[in-house]
Scaffold this active site. Structure first.
Site, PDB file in Angstrom:
ATOM      1  CD1 TRP A  50       0.265   0.286   3.402  1.00  0.00           C
ATOM      2  CD2 TRP A  50      -0.349  -1.829   2.949  1.00  0.00           C
ATOM      3  NE1 TRP A  50       0.691  -0.511   4.429  1.00  0.00           N
ATOM      4  CE2 TRP A  50       0.318  -1.807   4.195  1.00  0.00           C
ATOM      5  CE3 TRP A  50      -0.825  -3.041   2.464  1.00  0.00           C
ATOM      6  CZ2 TRP A  50       0.526  -2.955   4.941  1.00  0.00           C
ATOM      7  CZ3 TRP A  50      -0.619  -4.190   3.217  1.00  0.00           C
ATOM      8  CH2 TRP A  50       0.038  -4.147   4.437  1.00  0.00           C
ATOM      9  CD  GLU A  63      -4.098   3.368   6.863  1.00  0.00           C
ATOM     10  OE1 GLU A  63      -4.299   3.062   8.056  1.00  0.00           O
ATOM     11  OE2 GLU A  63      -2.967   3.616   6.420  1.00  0.00           O
ATOM     12  CD  GLN A  68     -10.218  -3.877  15.500  1.00  0.00           C
ATOM     13  OE1 GLN A  68     -10.597  -3.890  14.338  1.00  0.00           O
ATOM     14  NE2 GLN A  68     -11.008  -3.580  16.498  1.00  0.00           N
ATOM     15  CG  LEU A 106      -8.593  -9.952   6.853  1.00  0.00           C
ATOM     16  CD1 LEU A 106      -9.008  -8.904   5.831  1.00  0.00           C
ATOM     17  CD2 LEU A 106      -7.247  -9.571   7.452  1.00  0.00           C
ATOM     18  CE1 TYR A 146      -3.638   6.189  11.427  1.00  0.00           C
ATOM     19  CE2 TYR A 146      -5.279   4.615  10.622  1.00  0.00           C
ATOM     20  CZ  TYR A 146      -3.977   5.094  10.640  1.00  0.00           C
ATOM     21  OH  TYR A 146      -3.026   4.500   9.863  1.00  0.00           O
ATOM     22  CG  ASP A 164      -1.179   4.322  14.197  1.00  0.00           C
ATOM     23  OD1 ASP A 164      -0.335   5.026  14.789  1.00  0.00           O
ATOM     24  OD2 ASP A 164      -0.866   3.423  13.398  1.00  0.00           O
TER      25      ASP A 164
END
Ligand code: SF4
Length: 354
Positions: A50, A63, A68, A106, A146, A164
């Site tokens: 990214w 993002e 998490q 995920l 964020y 963050d």
């Protein structure tokens, strides 16, 4: 004399509510700190997929996935996602169940649902293009302060701050901040610091740099201060408090919850229940039982849920007749492609492996 933003010394960016209410902390030699950190990033940044793009859609996907979830886990999911949904339009045109399927592994499926809703909003309200205005970015479903800062700075190089977990740790140490970083006062101080530090030009590099410093050098337990390019600006380093910072509020103790589910298997098929509630909407799980039957469970496992510790017990059960409308049989051999909740997938795999 200490300086803040010589390019714009009294800058207060108000349209997004980012700066107006926050007093700016003072950093020694801010421009030097900005330059030093950005130069360090140029030599030390990890090559992450990214970071090779300015496409706001791809940056948003990364993002959301990175919330998490560890970088190494995200990389294959990110590549697979972009191959299947290369832009907002392709994601918006897909059924939610297919979106959830690709998100499998995920966890925290609300992220996938919000990404899907964001894609539909971008298509219907913004012609399929991510808006450049951070206030409009932040108004999209599931996008907080964020993420809006990350998209605005990484995609559009706008001087938007971000905080963050990594940045919070670095800033708390730079400022020798003793307020808990998860308290209102701590958050206010951190965001004020992020606003004061982000440069007018080069926010993309600077924000990436401070995040990378937190990930690689200013790590939670043992910060590598001797390898830190900005230790001369660091108040915690000067005071010998780096390892004891940041502080967090005391954790709430976890309460225990019991969950009882049915294991009903017949001719290579398993009975599953699709969820309609907010927590796992659209996902499949083992059917819930109203209470524990008088039998030994096939399996008991534990998983965390917010501030709860859930004890999931699975009992062999006959198929109910008639089947409840949310119940359906699924071929066990095809469960890989089914969006299952993570703890229930784990329970099924553990029982089947016995
Ligand atoms: S000097 Fe140490 S504590 Fe300060 S920012 Fe660098 S790594 Fe973190």
């Amino acid at each position: 004399m200490p300086k803040i933003h010589p390019q714009s010394p009294t800058r207060e960016r108000t349209p997004h509510g980012t700066a107006a209410a926050c007093p700016s902390p003072r950093f020694p030699a801010t421009t030097r700190l900005q330059r030093t950190l950005s130069a360090w990033f140029g030599k030390n940044a990890r090559d992450l997929p990214w970071r090779r793009t300015r496409d706001p859609y791809a940056i948003l996907v990364s993002e959301i996935m990175l919330q998490q979830t560890q970088v190494a886990t995200v990389i294959p999911f990110y590549k697979r996602w972009l191959a299947r949904f290369p832009d907002f339009a392709s994601l918006a045109a897909t059924e939610e169940s297919d979106v959830l399927s690709l998100w499998q592994g995920l966890g925290y499926y609300s992220r996938a649902r919000n990404l899907h809703r964001t894609a539909m909003t971008v298509v219907t309200a913004h012609g399929g293009e991510m808006p450049r205005d951070p206030a409009l970015i932040r108004a999209l479903p599931g996008i907080g302060r964020y993420t809006a800062g990350a998209v605005a700075s990484f995609a559009f190089d706008l001087p938007e701050p971000l905080v963050d977990a990594n940045v919070a740790r670095v800033l708390a140490r730079l400022l020798n901040l003793h307020e808990p970083i998860d308290s209102t006062a701590g958050q206010r101080a951190l965001w004020a610091a992020a606003i004061a530090l982000v440069p007018e030009n080069g926010a993309r590099i600077f924000n990436g740099a401070i995040m990378e410093l937190g990930a690689l050098i200013c790590t939670p337990r043992t910060p590598r201060c001797n390898a830190c390019p900005i230790r001369k600006s660091c108040t915690a380093f000067a005071n010998g408090t780096a390892e004891s910072l940041p502080h967090k509020k005391p954790r709430r103790s976890r309460t225990e919850l019991a969950e009882h589910c049915a294991w009903t298997v017949h001719h290579g098929r398993i009975l599953l229940e699709q969820q309609t509630g907010k927590r796992w909407r659209g996902l499949w799980k083992l059917p819930a039982l109203p209470s524990a039957p008088p039998a030994v469970p096939l399996l008991t496992l534990e998983y965390p849920f917010t501030h709860h510790r859930v004890m999931l017990s699975v009992f062999a059960q006959p198929a109910p007749s008639p089947l409840h409308e949310n119940l359906a049989w699924h071929a066990i051999s095809a469960l890989t492609d089914l969006p299952l909740t993570a703890p229930h997938r784990r329970a099924i795999e553990q029982i089947r492996s016995r």
